[in-house]
Design a protein around this motif. Structure first.
Motif, short mmCIF file in Angstrom:
data_model
loop_
_atom_site.label_atom_id
_atom_site.label_comp_id
_atom_site.label_asym_id
_atom_site.label_seq_id
_atom_site.Cartn_x
_atom_site.Cartn_y
_atom_site.Cartn_z
N PHE A 51 33.36 1.39 -1.82
CA PHE A 51 34.98 1.81 -1.60
C PHE A 51 35.67 0.26 -0.97
O PHE A 51 36.54 0.14 -1.16
CB PHE A 51 34.83 2.53 -0.35
N THR A 52 34.83 -0.53 -0.21
CA THR A 52 35.25 -1.66 -0.20
C THR A 52 35.56 -2.80 -1.23
O THR A 52 36.57 -3.66 -1.52
CB THR A 52 33.70 -2.33 0.34
N GLU A 53 35.46 -2.22 -2.59
CA GLU A 53 35.75 -3.16 -3.79
C GLU A 53 37.00 -2.31 -4.47
O GLU A 53 37.63 -3.69 -5.30
CB GLU A 53 33.96 -3.06 -5.05
N VAL A 54 37.44 -1.40 -4.26
CA VAL A 54 38.64 -1.03 -4.86
C VAL A 54 39.63 -1.83 -5.12
O VAL A 54 40.24 -2.87 -5.59
CB VAL A 54 38.66 0.10 -4.52
N SER A 55 39.54 -2.55 -3.23
CA SER A 55 40.74 -3.80 -3.09
C SER A 55 41.00 -4.43 -4.36
O SER A 55 42.10 -5.82 -4.90
CB SER A 55 41.67 -3.76 -2.33
N VAL A 56 39.94 -4.41 -4.49
CA VAL A 56 39.63 -6.50 -5.19
C VAL A 56 39.18 -6.41 -6.76
O VAL A 56 38.53 -7.29 -7.15
CB VAL A 56 38.93 -7.46 -4.52
N THR A 57 39.73 -5.02 -7.70
CA THR A 57 38.94 -4.64 -8.67
C THR A 57 40.08 -4.39 -9.25
O THR A 57 41.03 -3.37 -8.80
CB THR A 57 38.20 -3.11 -8.84
N ASP A 58 40.23 -4.81 -10.75
CA ASP A 58 41.53 -5.23 -11.66
C ASP A 58 41.37 -4.51 -12.47
O ASP A 58 40.65 -2.80 -12.23
CB ASP A 58 41.92 -5.85 -12.47
N GLU A 59 42.58 -3.60 -12.95
CA GLU A 59 42.65 -2.64 -13.76
C GLU A 59 41.44 -2.36 -14.96
O GLU A 59 41.44 -1.00 -15.36
CB GLU A 59 43.81 -2.58 -14.88
N GLU A 60 41.14 -3.50 -15.41
CA GLU A 60 39.68 -3.13 -16.64
C GLU A 60 38.32 -3.04 -15.61
O GLU A 60 37.29 -2.66 -15.81
CB GLU A 60 39.72 -4.80 -17.42
N GLY A 61 38.50 -2.94 -14.27
CA GLY A 61 37.20 -2.49 -13.44
C GLY A 61 36.62 -3.98 -13.02
O GLY A 61 35.44 -3.67 -12.61
N ASN A 62 37.26 -5.13 -13.13
CA ASN A 62 35.81 -6.06 -13.18
C ASN A 62 36.95 -6.77 -11.66
O ASN A 62 37.55 -6.58 -11.31
CB ASN A 62 36.60 -7.15 -13.85
N ILE A 63 35.73 -6.77 -10.95
CA ILE A 63 35.30 -7.79 -9.52
C ILE A 63 35.71 -8.80 -9.30
O ILE A 63 35.40 -9.45 -9.56
CB ILE A 63 34.14 -6.33 -8.91
N ASN A 64 37.13 -9.17 -8.26
CA ASN A 64 37.14 -10.29 -7.74
C ASN A 64 35.95 -10.84 -6.86
O ASN A 64 36.63 -9.84 -5.78
CB ASN A 64 38.71 -10.81 -7.81
N ALA A 65 35.57 -11.68 -7.57
CA ALA A 65 33.70 -11.82 -5.96
C ALA A 65 34.73 -12.94 -5.27
O ALA A 65 33.71 -12.40 -4.07
CB ALA A 65 32.75 -12.05 -7.19
N ASP A 66 35.26 -13.32 -5.40
CA ASP A 66 35.96 -14.39 -4.24
C ASP A 66 36.82 -13.48 -3.63
O ASP A 66 36.34 -13.58 -1.94
CB ASP A 66 36.73 -15.57 -5.00
N ALA A 67 37.35 -13.01 -3.86
CA ALA A 67 38.44 -11.70 -3.08
C ALA A 67 37.69 -11.15 -2.52
O ALA A 67 37.37 -10.44 -1.26
CB ALA A 67 39.21 -11.16 -3.63
N LEU A 68 35.99 -10.16 -2.56
CA LEU A 68 35.80 -9.17 -2.40
C LEU A 68 35.20 -9.80 -0.76
O LEU A 68 35.33 -9.90 0.27
CB LEU A 68 34.38 -8.78 -2.86
#
Ligand code: NAD
Length: 268
Positions: A199-216
């Motif tokens: 759930f925490t990752e949703v707002s820092v994940t792009d449309e291809e499903g890549n999680i922005n580790a720094d943003a997380l």
């Protein structure tokens, strides 16, 4: 000799949990299985919920995983129906599945609003409806736990849709508690604070499903700083509370909102 923890056990109890493929739902399923419950687990992610159930079974627990879209009344009815078909009863219902939402009010389309209301509001409503309907036919009480959010406790930009669905879920719990009380069916709501899950990752994940580790990382630091205890929660922090509410340990507690949130709303 009786054990002080006996009231927390779920031996012989049958529980349905939605959202059990991930995060708080999955942690709750594992915890319930470890204290003797028989589980019917639902999630829209069939692979995840099947894997969760299989892991519990492999560890000696009792669980089956079922694909379920909580926006559909028939899917909620089918989950409860599966519990009754397999075990003859339903003792505990955890309406845990839900999704985040962050958008300024002026940007929310009607379609997006309808999507969110369907998942976060109609979903728990159908879950309560199905569980209460079954439990009222039994003479053995029951416990229903719904999941709201500390998002309903404070105002912050972009939270409108999410917060109003969760406030409505809390309201639903109070009415359901009154409607079930005469049969000793208890209904409680938990309002978790920041709990690190998918759930925490949703707002820092792009449309291809890549999680922005720094943003997380930045988001978790921000959430940590918002708590006067300078911490975020883990899924088990919520699962432990859900077990208390599901079990006889909380037999005198109903119609309440339980806040396990690191104290963040006190100082937001
Ligand atoms: N994690 C947090 O910080 C937090 C805080 C407050 C409240 N909550 C609430 O806790 C609950 C669980 O969240 P989580 O942190 O475990 O998130 P999560 O993303 O780890 O798990 C949510 C699960 O719900 C499932 N799901 C989504 N839509 C569904 C649908 N239509 N039908 C069936 N299943 C569906 C997902 O597939 C997923 O497995 C949610 O209701 C959420 O709003 C979470």
């Amino acid at each position: 000799m009786t054990d002080a923890l006996d009231p927390f056990r779920l031996d012989g109890k049958v529980a349905v949990l939605t959202g059990a493929g991930s995060g708080i739902g999955k942690a709750t399923a594992e915890l319930f299985a470890s204290v003797g419950a028989s589980l019917v687990l639902g999630d829209i992610n069939e692979a995840a919920v099947t894997a969760a159930a299989d892991a519990i079974t492999a560890a000696g627990g009792k669980a089956v995983g079922v694909r379920c879209d909580i926006t559909q009344k028939s899917d909620n009815d089918a989950l409860v129906g599966r519990a009754v078909a397999d075990h003859g009863r339903l003792d505990v219902m955890g309406n845990i599945a839900g999704v985040p939402h962050n958008q300024m009010i002026t940007d929310v389309t009607e379609e997006e609003l309808d999507r969110m209301l369907a998942i976060n509001l109609k979903g728990p409503f159908f879950g309560v409806q199905a569980a209460l309907g079954q439990m009222l036919t039994q003479e053995t009480g029951g416990s229903i736990i719904n999941v709201a959010s500390s998002g309903m406790d404070f105002a912050a930009p972009t939270l409108a849709v999410y917060a109003m669905t969760k406030a409505a879920v809390a309201s639903l719990g109070r009415t359901a508690a009154i409607e079930g009380a005469h049969k000793r069916i208890r209904v409680n709501t938990i309002a978790p604070g920041a709990t690190v899950t998918a759930f925490t990752e949703v707002s820092v994940t792009d449309e291809e499903g890549n999680i922005n580790a720094d943003a997380l990382d930045g988001k978790i630091k921000m959430l940590t700083g918002a708590s006067p205890m300078q911490m975020v929660g883990e899924a088990n922090d919520q699962a432990n509370l859900i077990l208390y509410l599901a079990s006889d340990a909380s037999r005198f507690a109903t119609g309440q909102i339980w806040r396990c949130n690191g104290g963040a709303p006190m100082v937001w």
